[in-house]
Each structure stands twice: as structure tokens, then as C-alpha cells.
Design a protein around this motif. Structure first.
Motif, PDB file in Angstrom:
ATOM      1  N   GLU A 109     -10.144  53.040  14.764  1.00 21.81           N
ATOM      2  CA  GLU A 109     -10.949  52.524  13.661  1.00 21.81           C
ATOM      3  C   GLU A 109     -12.123  53.464  13.486  1.00 21.81           C
ATOM      4  OE1 GLU A 109     -12.044  48.626  15.127  1.00 21.81           O
ATOM      5  OE2 GLU A 109     -13.679  49.444  16.341  1.00 21.81           O
ATOM      6  N   ASP A 110     -12.710  53.464  12.303  1.00 22.55           N
ATOM      7  CA  ASP A 110     -13.790  54.406  12.018  1.00 22.55           C
ATOM      8  C   ASP A 110     -15.119  53.656  11.952  1.00 22.55           C
ATOM      9  OD1 ASP A 110     -15.449  56.400  11.248  1.00 22.55           O
ATOM     10  OD2 ASP A 110     -14.449  56.844   9.355  1.00 22.55           O
ATOM     11  N   PRO A 111     -15.916  53.730  13.027  1.00 21.42           N
ATOM     12  CA  PRO A 111     -17.186  52.989  13.024  1.00 21.42           C
ATOM     13  C   PRO A 111     -18.100  53.417  11.883  1.00 21.42           C
ATOM     14  CG  PRO A 111     -16.771  54.022  15.177  1.00 21.42           C
ATOM     15  CD  PRO A 111     -15.730  54.535  14.244  1.00 21.42           C
ATOM     16  N   ALA A 112     -18.012  54.695  11.486  1.00 26.46           N
ATOM     17  CA  ALA A 112     -18.904  55.207  10.445  1.00 26.46           C
ATOM     18  C   ALA A 112     -18.455  54.775   9.057  1.00 26.46           C
ATOM     19  CB  ALA A 112     -18.974  56.734  10.527  1.00 26.46           C
ATOM     20  N   ASN A 113     -17.309  54.162   8.955  1.00 32.33           N
ATOM     21  CA  ASN A 113     -16.768  53.756   7.656  1.00 32.33           C
ATOM     22  C   ASN A 113     -16.356  52.288   7.737  1.00 32.33           C
ATOM     23  OD1 ASN A 113     -15.847  53.823   5.049  1.00 32.33           O
ATOM     24  ND2 ASN A 113     -14.071  55.127   5.472  1.00 32.33           N
TER      25      ASN A 113
ATOM     26  N   PRO B  27      -9.646  50.251   9.937  1.00 30.64           N
ATOM     27  CA  PRO B  27      -8.562  50.650  10.847  1.00 30.64           C
ATOM     28  C   PRO B  27      -7.996  52.003  10.425  1.00 30.64           C
ATOM     29  CG  PRO B  27      -8.249  48.405  10.075  1.00 30.64           C
ATOM     30  CD  PRO B  27      -9.369  48.983   9.274  1.00 30.64           C
ATOM     31  N   GLN B  28      -7.646  52.815  11.387  1.00 33.14           N
ATOM     32  CA  GLN B  28      -7.136  54.157  11.110  1.00 33.14           C
ATOM     33  C   GLN B  28      -5.677  54.235  11.551  1.00 33.14           C
ATOM     34  OE1 GLN B  28      -9.593  56.812   9.928  1.00 33.14           O
ATOM     35  NE2 GLN B  28     -10.297  54.765   9.387  1.00 33.14           N
ATOM     36  N   ALA B  29      -4.893  54.943  10.779  1.00 32.24           N
ATOM     37  CA  ALA B  29      -3.497  55.157  11.160  1.00 32.24           C
ATOM     38  C   ALA B  29      -3.170  56.614  10.920  1.00 32.24           C
ATOM     39  CB  ALA B  29      -2.577  54.259  10.337  1.00 32.24           C
TER      40      ALA B  29
ATOM     41  N   TYR C  43       0.600  47.360  13.625  1.00 30.12           N
ATOM     42  CA  TYR C  43       0.212  46.590  14.797  1.00 30.12           C
ATOM     43  C   TYR C  43      -1.276  46.723  15.097  1.00 30.12           C
ATOM     44  CZ  TYR C  43       5.204  47.301  14.929  1.00 30.12           C
ATOM     45  OH  TYR C  43       6.520  47.389  14.558  1.00 30.12           O
ATOM     46  N   ASP C  44      -1.690  46.050  16.157  1.00 25.61           N
ATOM     47  CA  ASP C  44      -3.064  46.081  16.608  1.00 25.61           C
ATOM     48  C   ASP C  44      -3.545  47.523  16.785  1.00 25.61           C
ATOM     49  OD1 ASP C  44      -4.463  43.599  17.302  1.00 25.61           O
ATOM     50  OD2 ASP C  44      -5.132  44.802  19.018  1.00 25.61           O
TER      51      ASP C  44
ATOM     52  N   ALA D 245      -3.933  45.368   7.103  1.00 22.96           N
ATOM     53  CA  ALA D 245      -3.389  46.438   7.929  1.00 22.96           C
ATOM     54  C   ALA D 245      -3.786  46.138   9.354  1.00 22.96           C
ATOM     55  CB  ALA D 245      -3.945  47.793   7.495  1.00 22.96           C
ATOM     56  N   MET D 246      -2.910  46.379  10.273  1.00 23.83           N
ATOM     57  CA  MET D 246      -3.164  46.147  11.689  1.00 23.83           C
ATOM     58  C   MET D 246      -3.710  44.743  11.925  1.00 23.83           C
ATOM     59  SD  MET D 246      -4.831  49.805  12.161  1.00 23.83           S
ATOM     60  CE  MET D 246      -4.051  51.093  13.115  1.00 23.83           C
TER      61      MET D 246
END
Lengths: 497, 131
Positions: free
Chosen positions: A353-357, A361-363, A393-394, B95-96
Motif C-alpha cells: 500500500e502507498d502511505p503517501a497516497n 492498495p498497490q498491485a 487478496y489481502d 480491491a484487496m
């Protein structure tokens, strides 16, 4: 090694780091491991780690990891004699435990009726209250319509939480501060609960202001013995998702520890509990901490926790191995005097995940993923370089667990490990974790469960520009070593020279 | 940077000496989208800037509200022609296992709805056009 163990082939009904963790326990016990996987996970690390692997179906969890018939079919097809559910997915699904039993499979966890009893939050609250344990004021409305749940919120009093009865991990949970927010919160919680657990039943609970989340690991066998393995402090949470866990808790005094662990064991005994479980409490420090601090039963998790390595490193005991032995009918493999807390252990969860954004969630593909090798640091992970972080998924990628003599040393060790853990291609919460670990309030043990959501915005940080020396390396990275300008190259050991 | 010394010590791993200090830098990705790691910091230097949460495209007076990442559309809350206010939720993505509300960037009218409930959308896909 137990030579005559009735479990010889274990199917792991999960994916990611926890599947890899369970496969490791199988290897150590000499049990054959069977992985299952969705189409999205055909090349995932847990598939390659297992002795064999069975496909489940399409990527969406509801058609693969959450499908009871498909998982049971996979176990039959692989001729497994036992199933470990891990955490999440079907781990707290009583119907799944019952389906395993009906198929002649040993379920590595508590019996189905215990899962059902403790999984129903209202039933669990009634049961532990009867055993003398204080519960958080709240109710499960019989009328589950929007207005029925909204009425229950008014009865309990705001601010309150709407929670998924089948829930855990903060999924399907919403805070309602004012009546006007109730409708949106109820609908969102129900949607999330249905998606994550296949059950949209909701209950409501009064909000305890600024609590610490402290949970006790319990373990029961089929021979009438129930023990505890001390506490884990899990107050560092963002939107009810745990981020950092540790043991011992910095706010639990010896006498309070005695009261909480006794309450946890009483709750487990009242539930007829078997195998590994966790009794979660909220500790209310608003009326003063120390020995007489108030604590409330929150819920019981009838499964292995994400943060179980904290307890493993703190006690030196292998919980997954014990789970398998106990499921096979063996007695708990520890004498009372073997169960001790040693030093200090802290775990950080690495999320894609991107704390700055806004923690989006990032994939994507992992261009670089290299775990540091450091003494006293354990890494449980379910991803690998050139692998993908899937949208399905998580977003948990790995857990980094550091053990040292004192809390300050454990914090320093964990920070050093995170600073030496390059992950590129997918943004992670590592910069956020490092800021929390460096924060004075965290170092004083002052962080309550609402802290990050209330005051943590400055810890999220912003996207950073490359410093010049980094940009310089990045610009030359494709060049052969001979082309890299290096005035001292003649003096350096250069394996590519 | 006249006195910079760079040594590759492993795949993707470099020691760089700058101003008397030795730093360990990790680099990956193609030249047009380079990622770097140093001491817990992650940097990305791409020619094509990574998609912002909401990309604004001002052509013919409309702006495209796009998906920030691959996701499933779980709810479309607006219709064509509807007036929306800044901050209104237009679409809810998932998502997720997490819900991502996509909100209006300003007061506007919905010019077009480009997604439907249940759609699997890619990063950057236009969800809604506002005018």
C-alpha cells in the motif's frame, strides 16, 4: 518427532505467507504438505513450497479459497487426512470445519460447534460474561435491517462501532460518531462483511475511548488442558488493521497480566476450547493504568493469528507444530514451566500500500524483493522477486519479527531490518512503519488503537524525490560495470570486472 | 558529483561513495521507470508519471475520473446528467478486500458513466466523465 502421528498428509486451505509458514511446520514434522491455489496464484511461493499442489478455481476468493466444496474436493483428490485453514478465508467458518469432519478430514482448529459459538459475537459475549469476564457493552440486533441496526446503535449510545458478527481484522467494521452517519456505515459494513466472510450479520458495540488492544494466546488440547502463552499488545492499528504487534505489552503490569491471562483461560474453558485461539481484550487506561486497570473482553479468534510469531519468538515455542499435534489427538507438547516470556519481540506487517497516497492498495510485479539476513530477525513472507502482488487478496506481503533483550533494542533491530529490506516495483508501508518506530509516543508505549487514525497523518509522509547520489546510481544501473565511472575501481574488488 | 564512486556488489545492488560516505543503493526497473531503494526509502523516477488518484483530462471541457489501480466496480452511484458536488462519491471500487470510494473533484455534471457494477477495471481506466 512423533512417528505414529495420525496426520500424514496435510492440506493447507490458504495462500501467501501463512500457507508457507504452515508448510514449514509440515516439513519439520515429516508430514506431506498439499497446497491449493487459485488461477492467480499458479506460480505463487506457497505452491512451490508444498510437496504437491491442487488448483481450486478462478482468482476471486469466493470461487477458490472461500469455496468449501472446492477445498474439500481438493483434499479428497490429494488424499489428505487433515486440513489447516490458516487465518482469514475459511479459518473461522464453522460450516467448513463441519464439512471437513463430514468428509473424514481432521480440521486443525477447534471443533465446529466451538467455532460457531465463539464466532457468533453475541453468543461469545454471553458465554464469557457467564464465566465472570467483563464484556464491552453492546448487542446484536434481531432486526438486521438498516433501521434495526440503527436503532441498536441508539440504544448502545454513540459513539459506537458497527461490526461484522462473523468478522475479524477490522473487515466489515465502521465507526458511527453521529446518527447521520449510521446508514452509510451500516451498508458499508454489511457489504464488506458479506464479501469477506460470506455473512452480513452485524452487531453494535459502544466505543471504549482510547483503549489499548491486548490479546492473550490460549491453547487447549483434547485431554482437558488449557494454557495461555501470555499477551500481545496490538494497539498500533490503522483503520482497525493491526500494523505492529509486540510482547510483552508495555502497558501490562505483572498483576494485570495475571488477571488478564486468568480471564482468557476462563473464557477458553467456558467455550470448551481446543487448539490455538486468541482472547482479545480492550484495556481502558482512562481511569489509570497499572495493576487495577479495567479490561473488557472484545472477542475470541478461533484460529491461528497473523501475529502468532510474536508469541513464538517470545516463548520459543512453535504454535503451528503444536496445532498439528493437538489436532492429531496428542497432548500439548509443553510442560507449564516451559511456557515463559523472554526478552522483547516486535513484529511489523508489510502491506502493499502507498502511505503517501492515502494508503492506496498497490498491485503489480515485484522487480526486486530481497529479505535481509540478520540475527534475531525472522521474516515470514508469501511473495518473491518477479512474483506478483495480486489485486484479488489481502495486501499483506510479509511479517518482520525482531527479538532482543529489551523493548528499545527490539525496536532498533526491527528498524534496522526494515532499512535493509529492499522491495521495488510495488510500494509498501515500510516508510510509514519506520516513522512509527521512530516516534517518541510509540517508543513510550503510549499508542492506543485510535492513535494513527487520529494523529498519524504526519507519519504517512509524502512521495520522496530521489537524492542526487541515488539518481546517479539509477541512471547508470543498466551499464556494465566497466562503463560505471569509478575513480577507485582499480583498488576495488569487482566480481564483474 | 565529480568524485562519485559506484560499485556494483550484487545484482541490483550498488555501493556509492558520495561526500565521504558510503551508501548502499538498490535499483530495479527499466530506464524509463526506474525504482530505487536506500535505507528504507523508496524512490520512483518514471518518464510517465504514475497515475494520480484522479487524473484530470481537460479536452472538450470534460475531465476523466479514472481508476487508481486495478479493481472491481462494486457500486455506481451516479447517472448521466446528474449534478454532483465536490467530494460526492461517484463510484465505489473494491480491491484487496478494501473499498475505495472515488469522489468528485469539484462541482460538476456527470457527462458519461464509463463503468458498470461488477466490471473489472484496469489502472487508469476512465470510470466517469465530468463536465
Amino acid at each position: 518427532m512423533v512417528d505414529d502421528l495420525v496426520i500424514r498428509r496435510l492440506l493447507i486451505a490458504n495462500r501467501g505467507e501463512i500457507a508457507v509458514r504452515i508448510i514449514r511446520a509440515c516439513n519439520e514434522l515429516g508430514i506431506e504438505s498439499v497446497a491449493v491455489y487459485s488461477d492467480a496464484d499458479a506460480r505463487a511461493p506457497h505452491v512451490f513450497a508444498a510437496d504437491r499442489a491442487v488448483p481450486l478455481g478462478p482468482a476471486p476468493a469466493i470461487e477458490s479459497y472461500l469455496s468449501i466444496p472446492r477445498v474439500i474436493d481438493a483434499a479428497r483428490q490429494a488424499r489428505a487426512d487433515a486440513v489447516h485453514p490458516g487465518y482469514g478465508f475459511l479459518a473461522e467458518n464453522a460450516a467448513f470445519a463441519a464439512a471437513c469432519a463430514a468428509a473424514g478430514l481432521i480440521f486443525v482448529g477447534p471443533p465446529a460447534d466451538v467455532i460457531a459459538r465463539m464466532g457468533s459475537k453475541i453468543e461469545a459475549r454471553r458465554l464469557v460474561a457467564a464465566a465472570g469476564v467483563t464484556v464491552v457493552p453492546g448487542e446484536t440486533p434481531a432486526d438486521q435491517s438498516d433501521s434495526g441496526v440503527a436503532d441498536a446503535l441508539q440504544r448502545v449510545g454513540l459513539p459506537a462501532l458497527v461490526k461484522a458478527s462473523a468478522g475479524g481484522g477490522g473487515k466489515g467494521m465502521r465507526l458511527v460518531g453521529a446518527s447521520s452517519e449510521a446508514r452509510d456505515a451500516i451498508q458499508a459494513a454489511r457489504r464488506e462483511a458479506s464479501a469477506a466472510f460470506g455473512d452480513g450479520t452485524l452487531y453494535v458495540e459502544r466505543l471504549i475511548e482510547r483503549p489499548h488492544h491486548v490479546e492473550v494466546q490460549v491453547f487447549g488440547d483434547h485431554h482437558g488442558r488449557v494454557v495461555h502463552l501470555f499477551e500481545r499488545e496490538c494497539s498500533v492499528q490503522r483503520r482497525h488493521q493491526k500494523i505492529i504487534e509486540e510482547s510483552p505489552s508495555p502497558v501490562v503490569s505483572p498483576q494485570l497480566r495475571h488477571r488478564m491471562t486468568s480471564a482468557a483461560v476462563a473464557a477458553a474453558v467456558a467455550a470448551g476450547y481446543r487448539n490455538a485461539g486468541t482472547v482479545e481484550f480492550l484495556v481502558d487506561l482512562s481511569t489509570g493504568g497499572g495493576d487495577p486497570a479495567r479490561f473488557y473482553f472484545l472477542e475470541m479468534n478461533t484460529r491461528l493469528q497473523v501475529e502468532h510469531p510474536v508469541t513464538e519468538e517470545s516463548t520459543g515455542l512453535d504454535l503451528v507444530r503444536a496445532q498439528i499435534l493437538v489436532a492429531a489427538g496428542e497432548p500439548l507438547p509443553w510442560a507449564d514451566e516451559d511456557i515463559r516470556q523472554r526478552g522483547h519481540v516486535i513484529e511489523a506487517r508489510l502491506y502493499a500500500e502507498d502511505p503517501a497516497n492515502d494508503f492506496l492498495p498497490q498491485a503489480g510485479a515485484l522487480l526486486l524483493y530481497r529479505e535481509p539476513q540478520l540475527p534475531g530477525v525472522r521474516i515470514d513472507s508469501g511473495v518473491c522477486q518477479d512474483g506478483d502482488v495480486s489485486i484479488h487478496y489481502d495486501p499483506i506481503m510479509a511479517k518482520v519479527i525482531a527479538a532482543a533483550e529489551t523493548r528499545a533494542l527490539a525496536i532498533a533491530k526491527l528498524s534496522a531490518a526494515l532499512r535493509a529490506f529492499p522491495i521495488l516495483g510495488v510500494r509498501t508501508n515500510v516508510p510509514f512503519l519506520l516513522r512509527i518506530l521512530a516516534d517518541r509516543r510509540f517508543q513510550h508505549g503510549d499508542i492506543d488503537t485510535g492513535f494513527l487514525d487520529r494523529e498519524g497523518t504526519d507519519l504517512a509522509g509524502s512521495t520522496e524525490e530521489m537524492p542526487d547520489f541515488v539518481r546517479h546510481v539509477a541512471a547508470l544501473a543498466d551499464q556494465p560495470q566497466s562503463a560505471i565511472r569509478n575513480p577507485q575501481s582499480a583498488m576495488k574488488w569487482d566480481p564483474w570486472g | 558529483m565529480g568524485s562519485v564512486g559506484i560499485t556494483r556488489i550484487a545484482d541490483s545492488e550498488y555501493l556509492v561513495e558520495a561526500n565521504g560516505r558510503r551508501e548502499r543503493v538498490y535499483v530495479a526497473g527499466p530506464a524509463h521507470d526506474r525504482w530505487a531503494f536506500w535505507n528504507g526509502h523508496v524512490y520512483r523516477d518514471s518518464v510517465a508519471v504514475p497515475p494520480a488518484r484522479v487524473r484530470r483530462e481537460r479536452h472538450a471541457g470534460t475531465q476523466a475520473i479514472t481508476a487508481p489501480m486495478p479493481a472491481t466496480v462494486i457500486k455506481v452511484l451516479v447517472n448521466e446528467g446528474q449534478a454532483v458536488k465536490k467530494g460526492d462519491t461517484l463510484v465505489v471500487l473494491e480491491a484487496m478486500k478494501m473499498e475505495l470510494p472515488i469522489r468528485a473533484t469539484g462541482d460538476a455534471v456527470v457527462a458519461a458513466v464509463r463503468c458498470a457494477q461488477g466490471d473489472l477495471v484496469q489502472a487508469d481506466a476512465t470510470l466517469i466523465e465530468l463536465a
